[in-house]
Design a protein around this motif. Structure first.
Motif, mmCIF file in Angstrom:
data_model
loop_
_atom_site.group_PDB
_atom_site.id
_atom_site.type_symbol
_atom_site.label_atom_id
_atom_site.label_comp_id
_atom_site.label_asym_id
_atom_site.label_seq_id
_atom_site.Cartn_x
_atom_site.Cartn_y
_atom_site.Cartn_z
ATOM 1 N N SER A 22 0.831 -1.204 0.000
ATOM 2 C CA SER A 22 0.000 0.000 0.000
ATOM 3 C C SER A 22 0.868 1.258 0.000
ATOM 4 C CB SER A 22 -0.943 0.006 1.201
ATOM 5 O OG SER A 22 -0.220 0.043 2.412
ATOM 6 N N CYS A 23 2.078 1.164 0.570
ATOM 7 C CA CYS A 23 2.986 2.317 0.573
ATOM 8 C C CYS A 23 3.479 2.628 -0.840
ATOM 9 C CB CYS A 23 4.168 2.065 1.503
ATOM 10 S SG CYS A 23 3.692 2.031 3.237
ATOM 11 N N SER A 26 0.665 4.016 -2.749
ATOM 12 C CA SER A 26 0.417 5.355 -2.243
ATOM 13 C C SER A 26 1.317 6.370 -2.934
ATOM 14 C CB SER A 26 0.658 5.386 -0.738
ATOM 15 O OG SER A 26 0.660 6.700 -0.264
ATOM 16 N N PRO A 32 -3.321 8.239 0.239
ATOM 17 C CA PRO A 32 -2.862 7.704 1.528
ATOM 18 C C PRO A 32 -2.985 6.175 1.577
ATOM 19 C CG PRO A 32 -4.370 9.534 1.859
ATOM 20 C CD PRO A 32 -4.385 9.231 0.408
ATOM 21 N N ARG A 34 -3.713 4.259 3.975
ATOM 22 C CA ARG A 34 -4.897 3.855 4.746
ATOM 23 C C ARG A 34 -6.128 3.798 3.840
ATOM 24 N NH1 ARG A 34 -6.856 7.014 10.147
ATOM 25 N NH2 ARG A 34 -7.682 5.192 11.157
ATOM 26 N N GLN A 35 -6.228 4.770 2.927
ATOM 27 C CA GLN A 35 -7.355 4.814 1.990
ATOM 28 C C GLN A 35 -7.319 3.596 1.059
ATOM 29 O OE1 GLN A 35 -9.671 7.516 2.034
ATOM 30 N NE2 GLN A 35 -10.835 6.072 0.827
ATOM 31 N N ARG A 37 -6.001 0.667 1.713
ATOM 32 C CA ARG A 37 -6.392 -0.524 2.491
ATOM 33 C C ARG A 37 -7.901 -0.572 2.700
ATOM 34 N NH1 ARG A 37 -1.562 0.977 5.118
ATOM 35 N NH2 ARG A 37 -2.701 2.012 6.792
ATOM 36 N N TYR A 38 -8.522 0.612 2.900
ATOM 37 C CA TYR A 38 -9.977 0.649 3.043
ATOM 38 C C TYR A 38 -10.656 0.216 1.756
ATOM 39 C CZ TYR A 38 -14.715 2.448 3.286
ATOM 40 O OH TYR A 38 -16.071 2.544 3.235
ATOM 41 N N GLY A 78 -14.221 2.294 9.977
ATOM 42 C CA GLY A 78 -13.783 1.715 8.711
ATOM 43 C C GLY A 78 -14.457 0.397 8.399
ATOM 44 N N SER A 88 -16.521 6.304 1.666
ATOM 45 C CA SER A 88 -15.396 6.442 2.598
ATOM 46 C C SER A 88 -15.924 6.320 4.020
ATOM 47 C CB SER A 88 -14.700 7.786 2.413
ATOM 48 O OG SER A 88 -15.486 8.809 2.954
#
Length: 168
Positions: A22-23, A26, A32, A34-35, A37-38, A78, A88
């Motif tokens: 995810s990094c 990103s 981001p 986190r977004q 992963r969501y 989440g 979101s």
């Protein structure tokens, strides 16, 4: 309009689910981690139907039920948002804040954007013969007051001009 298209969200989520970091995603898309992963969580739960707008969540009762579902199951914002297929998790957070501040009425759906312009009220113009004596008296009083205001304004402008001439 959404910041990211539905297709892009699903594409990035599938890349994350296939094993990419995810990094790294990103940095590549400037989103981001986190977004990402969501989004992956939503795609895992809903597949091809992920991020499809849900019109049934516009009613206050449905929004209240969503908040109740979160509290009874002990889910995070989440996780609850992913289960409900929300765009979101911030939406659910907003509902919770409004509910805490305004109660049930805070969950009502509000139309976004500028309201439509109301048509101007135009009173039908009637001739002086059709107006009553009282209406004519009111109109004369209004016109006299308007005339007095305009005269006073002109007088003040002249006074100001004279004062500026004296200062020079």
């Amino acid at each position: 309009m959404a910041k990211y298209s539905r297709q892009l969200k699903i594409f990035i989520a599938n890349r994350y689910l296939s094993g990419e970091s995810s990094c790294l995603l990103s940095k590549e898309y400037s989103i981001p981690p986190r977004q990402i992963r969501y989004w992956a969580q939503v795609v895992t739960l809903h597949g091809d139907n992920a991020f499809v707008p849900l019109p049934h969540l516009r009613s206050a009762t449905a929004r209240f039920e969503a908040l109740k579902l979160m509290s009874t199951n002990g889910w995070s914002l989440g996780q609850t948002s992913a289960v409900l297929n929300l765009i979101s998790s911030g939406i659910l957070s907003l509902w919770r804040e409004r509910y805490n501040k305004l109660g049930f009425s805070g969950l009502e759906y509000r139309q976004r954007g500028k309201p439509a312009m109301k048509p101007s009220r135009t009173t039908p113009v009637r001739s002086d013969d059709e107006k009553s004596l009282e209406e004519l008296k009111e109109e004369v009083a209004y016109l006299r007051a308007e005339n007095a205001v305009l005269k006073k304004l002109e007088e003040l402008k002249q006074l100001k001009r004279q004062q500026t001439k004296k200062k020079r």
